[in-house]
Design a protein around this motif. Structure first.
Motif, PDB file in Angstrom:
ATOM      1  N   MET A   1       1.818  -6.919  -8.486  1.00 21.17           N
ATOM      2  CA  MET A   1       2.186  -5.650  -7.893  1.00 21.17           C
ATOM      3  C   MET A   1       1.444  -5.479  -6.733  1.00 21.17           C
ATOM      4  O   MET A   1       0.184  -5.653  -6.820  1.00 21.17           O
ATOM      5  CB  MET A   1       2.131  -4.637  -8.865  1.00 21.17           C
ATOM      6  N   GLY A   2       1.952  -5.255  -5.753  1.00 19.38           N
ATOM      7  CA  GLY A   2       1.232  -4.840  -4.503  1.00 19.38           C
ATOM      8  C   GLY A   2       0.487  -3.635  -4.310  1.00 19.38           C
ATOM      9  O   GLY A   2       0.672  -2.566  -5.332  1.00 19.38           O
ATOM     10  N   ILE A   3      -0.114  -3.269  -3.322  1.00 21.75           N
ATOM     11  CA  ILE A   3      -0.782  -1.974  -2.830  1.00 21.75           C
ATOM     12  C   ILE A   3       0.197  -1.015  -3.065  1.00 21.75           C
ATOM     13  O   ILE A   3       0.082   0.288  -3.577  1.00 21.75           O
ATOM     14  CB  ILE A   3      -1.451  -2.140  -1.717  1.00 21.75           C
ATOM     15  N   LEU A   4       1.343  -1.260  -2.446  1.00 15.72           N
ATOM     16  CA  LEU A   4       2.591  -0.139  -2.530  1.00 15.72           C
ATOM     17  C   LEU A   4       2.887   0.417  -4.010  1.00 15.72           C
ATOM     18  O   LEU A   4       3.026   1.347  -4.389  1.00 15.72           O
ATOM     19  CB  LEU A   4       3.650  -0.423  -1.773  1.00 15.72           C
ATOM     20  N   GLY A   5       3.123  -0.758  -4.966  1.00 14.88           N
ATOM     21  CA  GLY A   5       3.495  -0.371  -6.243  1.00 14.88           C
ATOM     22  C   GLY A   5       2.371   0.409  -6.901  1.00 14.88           C
ATOM     23  O   GLY A   5       2.632   1.455  -7.358  1.00 14.88           O
ATOM     24  N   THR A   6       1.083   0.230  -6.525  1.00 13.09           N
ATOM     25  CA  THR A   6      -0.033   0.750  -7.178  1.00 13.09           C
ATOM     26  C   THR A   6       0.227   2.446  -6.517  1.00 13.09           C
ATOM     27  O   THR A   6      -0.265   3.047  -7.435  1.00 13.09           O
ATOM     28  CB  THR A   6      -1.396   0.117  -6.673  1.00 13.09           C
ATOM     29  N   ILE A   7       0.236   2.361  -5.374  1.00 10.30           N
ATOM     30  CA  ILE A   7       0.347   3.842  -4.940  1.00 10.30           C
ATOM     31  C   ILE A   7       1.233   4.618  -5.580  1.00 10.30           C
ATOM     32  O   ILE A   7       1.151   5.704  -6.077  1.00 10.30           O
ATOM     33  CB  ILE A   7       0.313   3.803  -3.310  1.00 10.30           C
ATOM     34  N   SER A  40      -5.644   5.223  -9.993  1.00 12.61           N
ATOM     35  CA  SER A  40      -5.028   4.184 -10.297  1.00 12.61           C
ATOM     36  C   SER A  40      -5.299   3.031  -9.459  1.00 12.61           C
ATOM     37  O   SER A  40      -5.451   1.897 -10.072  1.00 12.61           O
ATOM     38  CB  SER A  40      -3.390   4.508  -9.803  1.00 12.61           C
ATOM     39  N   VAL A  41      -5.706   3.032  -8.311  1.00  7.86           N
ATOM     40  CA  VAL A  41      -6.336   1.956  -7.573  1.00  7.86           C
ATOM     41  C   VAL A  41      -7.780   1.414  -8.088  1.00  7.86           C
ATOM     42  O   VAL A  41      -7.651   0.275  -8.552  1.00  7.86           O
ATOM     43  CB  VAL A  41      -6.373   2.182  -6.140  1.00  7.86           C
ATOM     44  N   LEU A  42      -8.665   2.468  -8.493  1.00 15.51           N
ATOM     45  CA  LEU A  42     -10.073   1.931  -9.123  1.00 15.51           C
ATOM     46  C   LEU A  42      -9.482   1.286 -10.285  1.00 15.51           C
ATOM     47  O   LEU A  42     -10.130   0.192 -10.793  1.00 15.51           O
ATOM     48  CB  LEU A  42     -10.637   3.182  -8.924  1.00 15.51           C
ATOM     49  N   ALA A  43      -8.863   1.916 -11.352  1.00 17.87           N
ATOM     50  CA  ALA A  43      -8.563   1.303 -12.467  1.00 17.87           C
ATOM     51  C   ALA A  43      -7.750   0.084 -12.507  1.00 17.87           C
ATOM     52  O   ALA A  43      -8.264  -1.001 -13.261  1.00 17.87           O
ATOM     53  CB  ALA A  43      -7.700   2.329 -13.475  1.00 17.87           C
TER      54      ALA A  43
END
Length: 81
Positions: A1-7, A40-43
C-alpha cells in the motif's frame, strides 16, 4: 500500500481513535483526523521497520489505531500546558 492508501486509512483511524479515546477532547475534527493520519503513518512504517508485521496485515490497522490514540493523548497533554 502506498502513501495515499496510508493517508486514507489514517482518516478512518483518526475517527476511530476519537471514538475510542475516553474523555472530552477539546480539539476539532480536522486536528483529530490529522493526528490519525500521523499515527497511521508512524505505526505503519514503524511497525514494518521493526518487523512487527508486514504490509497488508490486520495488525497494521490495529497498530495505526493505537498510534493515533497515543498521539491524541500526547496532543491533549500538550494543549493543557
Amino acid at each position: 500500500m502506498g502513501i495515499l492508501g496510508t493517508i486514507l486509512i489514517g482518516l478512518l483511524v483518526g475517527v476511530i481513535a476519537r471514538f475510542l479515546k475516553p474523555g472530552h477532547q477539546p480539539m476539532g475534527w480536522i486536528i483529530t483526523i490529522l493526528l490519525g493520519i500521523g499515527g497511521s503513518v508512524l505505526a505503519t512504517y514503524g511497525g514494518q521497520a521493526l518487523g512487527i508485521y508486514r504490509a497488508g496485515q490486520a495488525a497494521g490497522f490495529i497498530g495505526a489505531v493505537i498510534g493515533a490514540i497515543i498521539l491524541l493523548i500526547v496532543a491533549g497533554y500538550l494543549r493543557k500546558s
